[in-house]
Design a protein around this motif. Sequence first.
Motif, mmCIF file in Angstrom:
data_model
loop_
_atom_site.group_PDB
_atom_site.id
_atom_site.type_symbol
_atom_site.label_atom_id
_atom_site.label_comp_id
_atom_site.label_asym_id
_atom_site.label_seq_id
_atom_site.Cartn_x
_atom_site.Cartn_y
_atom_site.Cartn_z
ATOM 1 N N ALA A 14 42.256 36.834 40.306
ATOM 2 C CA ALA A 14 43.464 36.337 40.300
ATOM 3 C C ALA A 14 44.295 37.584 40.999
ATOM 4 O O ALA A 14 44.120 38.677 40.266
ATOM 5 C CB ALA A 14 44.053 35.912 39.086
ATOM 6 N N ILE A 15 45.159 37.448 41.851
ATOM 7 C CA ILE A 15 45.637 38.557 42.689
ATOM 8 C C ILE A 15 47.280 38.280 42.602
ATOM 9 O O ILE A 15 47.740 37.430 42.997
ATOM 10 C CB ILE A 15 45.373 38.885 44.060
ATOM 11 N N PRO A 16 47.783 39.250 41.770
ATOM 12 C CA PRO A 16 49.718 39.098 41.782
ATOM 13 C C PRO A 16 50.024 39.013 43.179
ATOM 14 O O PRO A 16 49.847 39.531 43.887
ATOM 15 C CB PRO A 16 49.876 40.245 40.998
ATOM 16 N N ALA A 17 51.219 37.986 43.318
ATOM 17 C CA ALA A 17 51.893 37.834 44.419
ATOM 18 C C ALA A 17 53.394 37.854 44.225
ATOM 19 O O ALA A 17 53.799 37.474 43.129
ATOM 20 C CB ALA A 17 51.452 36.491 45.157
ATOM 21 N N ASP A 18 54.082 38.634 44.908
ATOM 22 C CA ASP A 18 55.455 38.608 44.726
ATOM 23 C C ASP A 18 56.177 37.574 45.432
ATOM 24 O O ASP A 18 56.114 37.578 46.978
ATOM 25 C CB ASP A 18 56.380 40.034 44.941
#
Length: 322
Positions: A14-18
């Motif tokens: 899971a990679i955070p996205a803004d």
Amino acid sequence: MQTLIDLAGARVFAIPADDGLGETRAREGMLIEGPQGWGEFSPADSADPAELARWLTAATEPGTVGWPDAVRGRVPVAVTVPAVPAEQARRLAAGSGCRTADVLVGPGDAADIARVEAVRDALGPAGRVRCRAGAPWAVDTAAAVIAELARAAGELEFVTQPCASLAETAALRRAVDVPIGVEASRHQVGGRPDPALAQAADVVVLDCGPLGGVRRALRVGEMAGLPSAVTSTAVSTVGLAAAVALAAALPDSGYACGTGERALLAGDLVSESRSLTPTDGFLPVAPMPPGPRADLLERFAVTDPRRIARWRHRLEIARSAG
């Protein structure tokens, strides 16, 4: 190096996205290792068993049969501009180095118009602007909105997926001068493009994941008989590399490759030098995706047992449906 496709050892990440509006969410998926390398399995939550199976085929393609030969060494890239305020859209477009922008629009309201105007201003008159509908419009609404978007952009390269059905899209195409793009993965019959696609679209939009990989997407584009543009809904560079490989294998495409939300993510699974970051609006073509770095796999690993179980269940559905 694996001797078989390692589905049991697939890693959930899971990679955070803004999203540009102050909201942070995570883009999730799985990395799968095959005899020749890695692939990404990251279908949307809405994917049915058939689409999950195609995503699994796409994820195992680079590690098994590989990708078709490229006909160019680099491909132009379109920066993705989400539904953000105009000034932020301007900064994203200007800072990308890209000459094409793919702008998300919603109801066609003042905010959408201002976003498109800001992107046009950032790219200058020689830049290309295309729009992607965040939700389908009725035909009359679509015609009116597209006219306003075209005015704001000066000229639109095309508008993607403006209506829900091909019949509505065909009616819209007859009513507007702006080219219409249709996502091939949404309109297939027996693994082939819907015959009605030819009357509804000027451009067929190809996404490797839901179409089943680079080779299958290439065949779909050939069968559609329309100019092809490439986009991607993959997450990491491992998955996005397939979109670049597809764009590089197309015989003749004047459209920049859309690499989705890559620029909005807070990290990647590969080393910085291998991450798909455009230089002067272009990405180099590689014969296979880069492998993940062990420390980054650990950094972005999903540890919640329920989320891991959910992804393993989806992978099993994909394997059973294939």
